[in-house]
Scaffold this motif. Structure first.
Motif, PDB file in Angstrom:
ATOM      1  N   ILE A   5     -30.023   6.116 -43.348  1.00 38.38           N
ATOM      2  CA  ILE A   5     -31.163   6.871 -43.990  1.00 38.38           C
ATOM      3  C   ILE A   5     -32.334   5.876 -44.014  1.00 38.38           C
ATOM      4  N   TYR A   6     -33.261   6.334 -43.845  1.00 33.60           N
ATOM      5  CA  TYR A   6     -34.801   5.569 -43.993  1.00 33.60           C
ATOM      6  C   TYR A   6     -35.881   6.451 -44.664  1.00 33.60           C
ATOM      7  N   ARG A   7     -36.634   5.657 -45.344  1.00 34.96           N
ATOM      8  CA  ARG A   7     -37.794   6.742 -45.956  1.00 34.96           C
ATOM      9  C   ARG A   7     -39.008   6.209 -45.198  1.00 34.96           C
ATOM     10  N   SER A   8     -39.839   7.388 -45.129  1.00 36.32           N
ATOM     11  CA  SER A   8     -41.214   7.046 -44.593  1.00 36.32           C
ATOM     12  C   SER A   8     -42.105   6.231 -45.471  1.00 36.32           C
ATOM     13  N   LEU A   9     -42.720   5.377 -45.104  1.00 34.76           N
ATOM     14  CA  LEU A   9     -43.686   4.760 -45.832  1.00 34.76           C
ATOM     15  C   LEU A   9     -45.116   5.484 -45.521  1.00 34.76           C
ATOM     16  N   LYS A  10     -45.352   6.360 -44.814  1.00 33.33           N
ATOM     17  CA  LYS A  10     -46.505   6.872 -44.852  1.00 33.33           C
ATOM     18  C   LYS A  10     -46.332   8.368 -45.431  1.00 33.33           C
ATOM     19  N   LYS A  11     -45.284   8.933 -45.587  1.00 37.33           N
ATOM     20  CA  LYS A  11     -45.110  10.473 -46.173  1.00 37.33           C
ATOM     21  C   LYS A  11     -44.172  10.307 -47.261  1.00 37.33           C
ATOM     22  N   GLN A  12     -44.759  10.463 -48.621  1.00 35.77           N
ATOM     23  CA  GLN A  12     -43.922  10.373 -49.668  1.00 35.77           C
ATOM     24  C   GLN A  12     -42.871  11.332 -49.751  1.00 35.77           C
ATOM     25  N   ASP A  13     -41.341  10.748 -50.335  1.00 34.28           N
ATOM     26  CA  ASP A  13     -40.158  11.747 -50.541  1.00 34.28           C
ATOM     27  C   ASP A  13     -39.814  12.281 -49.119  1.00 34.28           C
ATOM     28  N   VAL A  14     -40.126  11.583 -48.081  1.00 34.42           N
ATOM     29  CA  VAL A  14     -39.557  12.128 -46.919  1.00 34.42           C
ATOM     30  C   VAL A  14     -38.529  11.022 -46.242  1.00 34.42           C
ATOM     31  N   SER A  25     -35.134   6.422 -30.945  1.00 37.51           N
ATOM     32  CA  SER A  25     -35.389   7.065 -29.607  1.00 37.51           C
ATOM     33  C   SER A  25     -35.220   8.480 -29.646  1.00 37.51           C
ATOM     34  N   CYS A  26     -34.385   9.146 -30.606  1.00 39.93           N
ATOM     35  CA  CYS A  26     -34.079  10.502 -30.616  1.00 39.93           C
ATOM     36  C   CYS A  26     -35.229  11.338 -31.195  1.00 39.93           C
ATOM     37  N   LEU A  27     -36.188  10.657 -31.810  1.00 39.43           N
ATOM     38  CA  LEU A  27     -37.509  11.396 -32.554  1.00 39.43           C
ATOM     39  C   LEU A  27     -38.365  11.661 -31.566  1.00 39.43           C
ATOM     40  N   PRO A  28     -38.863  13.129 -31.418  1.00 40.16           N
ATOM     41  CA  PRO A  28     -40.018  13.307 -30.560  1.00 40.16           C
ATOM     42  C   PRO A  28     -41.015  12.362 -31.172  1.00 40.16           C
ATOM     43  N   GLU A  29     -42.131  11.907 -30.247  1.00 42.98           N
ATOM     44  CA  GLU A  29     -43.025  11.112 -30.373  1.00 42.98           C
ATOM     45  C   GLU A  29     -43.927  11.707 -31.467  1.00 42.98           C
ATOM     46  N   ALA A  30     -44.379  13.057 -31.617  1.00 46.24           N
ATOM     47  CA  ALA A  30     -45.197  13.467 -32.582  1.00 46.24           C
ATOM     48  C   ALA A  30     -44.659  13.190 -34.029  1.00 46.24           C
ATOM     49  N   LEU A  31     -43.319  13.362 -33.980  1.00 44.80           N
ATOM     50  CA  LEU A  31     -42.819  13.041 -35.124  1.00 44.80           C
ATOM     51  C   LEU A  31     -42.807  11.669 -35.692  1.00 44.80           C
ATOM     52  N   GLN A  32     -42.360  10.756 -34.717  1.00 48.61           N
ATOM     53  CA  GLN A  32     -42.604   9.450 -34.982  1.00 48.61           C
ATOM     54  C   GLN A  32     -43.936   9.082 -35.774  1.00 48.61           C
ATOM     55  N   ASN A  33     -45.114   9.592 -34.979  1.00 47.39           N
ATOM     56  CA  ASN A  33     -46.366   9.130 -35.457  1.00 47.39           C
ATOM     57  C   ASN A  33     -46.696   9.969 -36.658  1.00 47.39           C
ATOM     58  N   LEU A  34     -46.174  11.041 -37.046  1.00 51.02           N
ATOM     59  CA  LEU A  34     -46.313  11.780 -38.405  1.00 51.02           C
ATOM     60  C   LEU A  34     -45.541  10.837 -39.444  1.00 51.02           C
ATOM     61  N   LEU A  35     -44.476  10.344 -39.298  1.00 50.64           N
ATOM     62  CA  LEU A  35     -43.686   9.600 -40.428  1.00 50.64           C
ATOM     63  C   LEU A  35     -44.188   8.064 -40.445  1.00 50.64           C
ATOM     64  N   GLY A  36     -44.800   7.674 -39.511  1.00 50.95           N
ATOM     65  CA  GLY A  36     -45.099   6.163 -39.455  1.00 50.95           C
ATOM     66  C   GLY A  36     -44.066   5.304 -39.561  1.00 50.95           C
ATOM     67  N   ARG A  37     -44.236   3.981 -40.205  1.00 51.53           N
ATOM     68  CA  ARG A  37     -43.235   2.953 -40.331  1.00 51.53           C
ATOM     69  C   ARG A  37     -42.101   3.590 -41.298  1.00 51.53           C
ATOM     70  N   MET A  38     -40.975   3.308 -40.862  1.00 54.14           N
ATOM     71  CA  MET A  38     -39.851   3.736 -41.715  1.00 54.14           C
ATOM     72  C   MET A  38     -39.268   2.432 -42.317  1.00 54.14           C
ATOM     73  N   GLU A  39     -38.453   2.485 -43.576  1.00 51.36           N
ATOM     74  CA  GLU A  39     -37.858   1.629 -44.050  1.00 51.36           C
ATOM     75  C   GLU A  39     -36.606   1.770 -44.375  1.00 51.36           C
ATOM     76  N   PHE A  40     -35.454   0.928 -43.966  1.00 49.32           N
ATOM     77  CA  PHE A  40     -34.125   1.429 -44.131  1.00 49.32           C
ATOM     78  C   PHE A  40     -33.580   1.628 -45.553  1.00 49.32           C
ATOM     79  N   VAL A  41     -32.932   2.379 -46.147  1.00 48.83           N
ATOM     80  CA  VAL A  41     -32.633   2.675 -47.556  1.00 48.83           C
ATOM     81  C   VAL A  41     -31.213   2.358 -47.642  1.00 48.83           C
ATOM     82  N   PHE A  42     -30.329   2.923 -46.953  1.00 57.12           N
ATOM     83  CA  PHE A  42     -28.802   2.565 -46.768  1.00 57.12           C
ATOM     84  C   PHE A  42     -28.029   3.240 -45.800  1.00 57.12           C
ATOM     85  N   SER A  43     -26.866   3.289 -45.426  1.00 56.27           N
ATOM     86  CA  SER A  43     -25.883   3.967 -44.678  1.00 56.27           C
ATOM     87  C   SER A  43     -25.002   4.859 -45.450  1.00 56.27           C
TER      88      SER A  43
END
Length: 84
Positions: A5-14, A25-43
């Motif tokens: 599980i990761y949280r988006s650093l660009k979109k709050q509470d996502v 790699s499973c994410l569509p490019e548009a979604l990757q761009n929308l979410l921005g950088r992701m921070e690992f939270v936990f497994s």
């Protein structure tokens, strides 16, 4: 199923659940761009019986199996609270 599980650093509470750690790699490019950088939270080991705070575990598992990820969005803001 173990997921990461990761949280988006660009979109709050996502939050993003993926099957393989650091593999976006499973994410569509548009979604990757929308979410921005992701921070690992936990497994987390998810089963159909597991209680999750903001998502249905069966939906999470189905999405992980079919598309490789599950996107958890923030709850909708009630219309009355946006008028203040």
């Amino acid at each position: 199923m173990l997921c990461f599980i990761y949280r988006s650093l660009k979109k709050q509470d996502v939050y993003l659940y993926i099957r393989d750690r650091d593999d976006f790699s499973c994410l569509p490019e548009a979604l990757q761009n929308l979410l921005g950088r992701m921070e690992f939270v936990f497994s987390l080991e998810i089963t159909p019986e597991r209680k999750l705070a903001s998502a249905d575990p069966v939906s999470v598992l189905n999405n992980l199996r079919k598309q490789g990820y599950f996107l958890q969005l923030p709850p909708p803001v009630p219309a009355s609270s946006t008028l203040h």
